[in-house]
Enzyme design. Structure first.
Site: not given
Ligand code: UT7
Length: 334
Positions: A291, A261, A121
């Protein structure tokens, strides 16, 4: 140690492109697949739906190419001018054969070299560092950074702890030497390999090559100890942001947007609270994309692009598998 860029050349983001698949996976649909419910998912994560690339003949490159083409057409840019293509992803088309090389060829970036960057990520954030340093070196003038992940290809859709979180998507930015004086100002990047037991895909690598056993045990799917990752994500992202604010003498008032994020709305809220930022200064799209791993940061830029003005101060932050994490400070150019 991190240092403030000593190069006279500053790298700026001069264009953004994005692509998400049409197909949506809603919480209502997930209720039919695993033991979960809309209320739990919304309260615990803030996610209502995610995009899924359902066509099994298409990999991450399909979305990366679409995002790059969106950028090229908006900027009216000849792909032959691109010097390098960096693709941040944990879901390359194939384990060997850089997906970035294929993307570069398909978009006509025939004068570029391309490579993949795997930092989960944090991939796009680390890629911002790579791209801007290539520009600051003076050797390259146009670096295309793409964050793309087909997370649906590594998710076990009978596992309620991961299937509800992730979605597919791609975003791209162009880094060029700044003409306005704005651009990437500073970065604070870290990693801690002891965290790899908490978020990983164990199978298919050199430690556990694919075998009947690894397949039987589902080791080709994403595994996450959510609670532990949550705890580290909040504290390390907030620490990294605080370092950036201190080193650059900026505070809550001076920040135009936090670009965090998108792993969990509660993580984002906790960080914003710790640094004292109001909701309207926090970019968010987790509600409708979930996500998207390496794609979250450029997808945010695409969604908020029309609200940005030259000189706006953006603070990026990410946390992901490895563990990898960090923050970066960028002043917007257009
Ligand atoms: O992007 C890379 C970095 N990743 C992250 O930052 C993700 C960090 N972690 C998280 O976002 C959260 O930990 C999750 C969303 C994964 C899980 O939320 P949580 O609040 O930490 O839940 P939990 O794992 O503590 O589980 C609480 C309860 C458990 O039941 P019991 O033991 O209390 O009876 C779980 O079994 O919720 C249960 N549960 C669910 N219930 C309904 C877990 N998943 C689900 C589900 N639906 N999908």
């Amino acid at each position: 140690m991190n240092y403030i860029n000593p190069s006279p050349i500053k790298a700026a983001i001069t264009a953004v492109g994005a692509y998400v698949p049409e197909e949506k996976l809603t919480n209502a649909e997930l209720e039919k697949m695993v033991d979960t419910n809309d209320d739990w998912i919304v309260v615990r994560t803030g996610i209502k739906e995610r995009r899924i690339l359902k066509d099994s003949s298409k990999g991450t490159s399909f979305m990366a190419i679409k995002a790059a083409e969106d950028l090229l057409s908006k900027r009216n840019l000849n792909p032959k001018e691109i010097d390098a293509v960096i693709l941040a992803s944990i879901t390359p088309d194939m384990n060997v054969a850089a997906t970035a090389a294929y993307v570069a060829s398909e978009i006509g970036a025939t004068n570029a070299f391309g490579y993949d960057l795997q930092a989960a990520c944090s991939g796009f954030l680390y890629g911002m560092s790579n791209s801007s340093n290539m520009i600051a070196s003076g050797r390259y003038k146009k670096v295309l950074l793409i964050g793309a992940d087909k997370m649906s290809s590594i998710i076990d859709y009978s596992d309620r702890t991961t299937s509800i979180i992730f979605g597919d998507g791609a975003g791209a930015v162009l880094f060029e030497p700044s003409e306005s004086g704005y651009g990437l100002e500073d970065e604070f990047l870290r990693s801690d390999g002891t965290g790899r037991t908490f978020l990983n895909i164990k199978g298919g690598g050199s430690l556990f090559p694919t075998s009947e056993e690894t397949l039987k045990r589902g080791m080709h799917n994403l595994y996450q100890d959510g609670k532990t990752v949550f705890k580290y994500a909040v504290s390390e992202m907030a620490n990294a942001i605080e370092q950036i604010l201190k080193r650059n003498d900026i505070n809550q008032e001076k920040i135009s947007y936090l670009v965090p994020h998108q792993a969990n709305k509660r993580i984002i809220d906790a960080i914003a609270k710790r640094i004292g930022l109001p909701d309207e200064k926090v970019m968010s799209n987790i509600e409708y994309y979930g996500n998207t791993t390496a794609a979250t940061l450029p997808l945010l830029l695409k969604d908020y692009e029309s609200k940005l003005s030259p000189g706006d101060r953006l603070v990026f932050a990410a946390f992901g598998g490895g563990f990898t994490w960090g923050a970066a400070y960028l002043t917007w150019t257009y």
